[in-house]
Design a protein around this motif. Structure first.
Motif, mmCIF file in Angstrom:
data_model
loop_
_atom_site.group_PDB
_atom_site.id
_atom_site.type_symbol
_atom_site.label_atom_id
_atom_site.label_comp_id
_atom_site.label_asym_id
_atom_site.label_seq_id
_atom_site.Cartn_x
_atom_site.Cartn_y
_atom_site.Cartn_z
ATOM 1 N N GLN A 8 4.273 87.562 43.708
ATOM 2 C CA GLN A 8 5.559 87.905 43.104
ATOM 3 C C GLN A 8 5.893 89.341 43.463
ATOM 4 O O GLN A 8 5.315 90.279 42.922
ATOM 5 C CB GLN A 8 5.530 87.740 41.580
ATOM 6 C CG GLN A 8 6.868 88.052 40.912
ATOM 7 C CD GLN A 8 6.882 87.685 39.448
ATOM 8 O OE1 GLN A 8 6.693 86.539 39.088
ATOM 9 N NE2 GLN A 8 7.090 88.678 38.596
ATOM 10 N N ARG B 6 -1.465 82.531 37.556
ATOM 11 C CA ARG B 6 -0.637 81.721 36.678
ATOM 12 C C ARG B 6 -1.073 80.263 36.688
ATOM 13 O O ARG B 6 -1.741 79.804 37.616
ATOM 14 C CB ARG B 6 0.834 81.815 37.111
ATOM 15 C CG ARG B 6 1.454 83.184 36.839
ATOM 16 C CD ARG B 6 2.903 83.227 37.254
ATOM 17 N NE ARG B 6 3.579 84.413 36.732
ATOM 18 C CZ ARG B 6 4.817 84.754 37.018
ATOM 19 N NH1 ARG B 6 5.533 83.988 37.848
ATOM 20 N NH2 ARG B 6 5.358 85.832 36.491
ATOM 21 N N ASN C 276 2.019 75.127 34.546
ATOM 22 C CA ASN C 276 2.860 75.930 33.667
ATOM 23 C C ASN C 276 2.910 77.369 34.193
ATOM 24 O O ASN C 276 2.126 78.219 33.767
ATOM 25 C CB ASN C 276 2.313 75.897 32.235
ATOM 26 C CG ASN C 276 3.158 76.719 31.280
ATOM 27 O OD1 ASN C 276 4.278 77.130 31.608
ATOM 28 N ND2 ASN C 276 2.626 76.971 30.085
ATOM 29 N N PRO C 277 3.831 77.674 35.108
ATOM 30 C CA PRO C 277 3.909 79.005 35.721
ATOM 31 C C PRO C 277 4.134 80.136 34.727
ATOM 32 O O PRO C 277 3.843 81.298 35.037
ATOM 33 C CB PRO C 277 5.101 78.873 36.673
ATOM 34 C CG PRO C 277 5.205 77.405 36.949
ATOM 35 C CD PRO C 277 4.814 76.749 35.674
ATOM 36 N N SER C 278 4.613 79.819 33.538
ATOM 37 C CA SER C 278 4.832 80.878 32.550
ATOM 38 C C SER C 278 3.519 81.347 31.922
ATOM 39 O O SER C 278 3.470 82.386 31.257
ATOM 40 C CB SER C 278 5.784 80.392 31.449
ATOM 41 O OG SER C 278 5.191 79.321 30.720
ATOM 42 N N ASN C 279 2.451 80.581 32.140
ATOM 43 C CA ASN C 279 1.136 80.958 31.609
ATOM 44 C C ASN C 279 0.487 81.970 32.557
ATOM 45 O O ASN C 279 -0.240 81.610 33.476
ATOM 46 C CB ASN C 279 0.253 79.719 31.461
ATOM 47 C CG ASN C 279 -1.119 80.059 30.883
ATOM 48 O OD1 ASN C 279 -1.279 81.053 30.177
ATOM 49 N ND2 ASN C 279 -2.107 79.246 31.207
ATOM 50 N N ASP C 280 0.743 83.236 32.325
ATOM 51 C CA ASP C 280 0.253 84.329 33.179
ATOM 52 C C ASP C 280 -0.975 84.966 32.523
ATOM 53 O O ASP C 280 -0.873 85.530 31.435
ATOM 54 C CB ASP C 280 1.355 85.364 33.364
ATOM 55 C CG ASP C 280 1.006 86.437 34.396
ATOM 56 O OD1 ASP C 280 -0.192 86.765 34.527
ATOM 57 O OD2 ASP C 280 1.918 86.940 35.065
ATOM 58 N N ALA D 198 6.532 80.921 44.978
ATOM 59 C CA ALA D 198 7.125 80.160 43.874
ATOM 60 C C ALA D 198 7.313 78.690 44.223
ATOM 61 O O ALA D 198 7.361 77.829 43.336
ATOM 62 C CB ALA D 198 8.457 80.788 43.471
#
Length: 322
Positions: free
Chosen positions: A65, A72, A76-80, A121
């Motif tokens: 990124q 991640r 679930n890409p929001s789980n960083d 991504a």
């Protein structure tokens, strides 16, 4: 090191058979558990379990990124969990500081030492990098000998790792006793030909640093020495470099009979071209030193490892060849 008091080495938990992977499996490595355990006391680490991900768990990956590499969730890409893995590396600094080496799990987004897939991504592979926990540890301990279990299958890489672990162990033991100019000179003197076999340029650099012992701050100097030392030993020794060192060592034995010298040179040449293993010319040289003792050579770790280290290497050689 005293045999029976094993050298402490870190290792990814899954390699020891612990079911800590995302799918509640392990990656038991028998070379580590059945062979290296003869000489190393393993301290296990699983950063993903330590930060609370649990098992089974959703798998994670490295994601590019901008100019950052993040860790991640695949689904679930929001789980960083990037910062959590780095923070865990900070929490174990004190424990890792006492270790003499570390074996990471290859290809892991948390523990891979190198060559871990990095995705964009769109889930396309765009690069290769290090797992975030491994990267953080290596940054905090740049001189710590590290390897991955898969790379230990290579004889040269395995030998380099073991050499660095044993040397690093001696170095930390020396530091615990108190570093002095005299101690640094003595340490270098005993390791000279081992270093030369790995990296001729660093060998000369280290010699120049040691020459400044007594005239420069010993802590600053020893820090520089260790950096160049571990860099030298990370370089794989070759048949050519071993041949050069053994020729150099032979030159110290001034009274050797011409027949014995010719025999040694014949075996050395056969080693150089790949016909015999290193232990053949080395053993011949040791036999010459029994007949023509040389105090300086008798203290070289290249020829005479510590008794316990030698025993460990014999155990490894027996297990690898059986």
């Amino acid at each position: 090191m005293t045999y029976g008091h094993k050298i402490p080495v870190g290792v990814s938990s899954c390699l020891m058979g612990e079911k800590v992977r995302y799918d509640h499996t392990h990656k038991l490595n028998r070379f580590i558990t059945q062979t290296l355990s003869e000489c190393f006391e393993f301290h296990t680490f699983c950063p993903e379990m330590a930060i609370g991900l649990g098992v089974p768990r959703a798998p994670i990956k490295l994601v590019e990124q901008g100019d950052r590499i993040l860790v991640r969730g695949i689904d679930n890409p929001s789980n960083d969990v990037t910062d959590l893995l780095v923070a865990y590396a900070d929490r174990v600094v004190e424990e890792v500081a006492s270790l003499r080496g570390y074996i990471f799990k290859s290809k892991s987004p948390s523990c891979g030492m190198q060559n871990v897939k990095v995705h964009n991504a769109a889930n396309e592979e765009v690069a290769r990098g290090a797992g975030k926990f491994a990267e953080a540890l290596m940054k905090r301990f740049p001189q710590l000998p590290v390897e991955e279990e898969s790379r230990l299958e290579d004889e040269g890489l395995r030998e380099s790792f073991l050499t660095r672990v044993f040397v690093y162990d001696r170095w930390l033991n020396l530091q615990q006793k108190g570093m002095t100019p005299k101690a640094l000179v003595a340490f270098h003197t005993r390791h000279k030909f081992l270093i030369q076999a790995h990296h001729e340029v660093e060998y000369r650099t280290l010699g120049k640093l040691v020459a400044e012992a007594g005239s420069k701050d010993i802590q600053t100097l020893s820090g520089m020495y260790l950096s160049h030392l571990m860099n030298a030993l990370s370089n794989l020794a070759t048949r050519e470099s071993h041949t050069n060192v053994l020729m150099h060592l032979l030159g110290f034995i001034k009274t050797v009979a011409s027949r014995e010298k010719a025999q040694f040179l014949n075996v050395l040449e056969r080693y150089r071209v790949g016909q015999v293993p290193l232990n053949q010319p080395r053993q011949l040289l040791l036999e010459l030193l029994k007949r023509y003792p040389h105090p300086y050579l008798s203290e070289q770790y290249y020829l005479f490892p510590d008794a316990d280290e030698l025993k460990v290497r014999q155990i490894l050689e027996e297990k690898i060849t059986t």
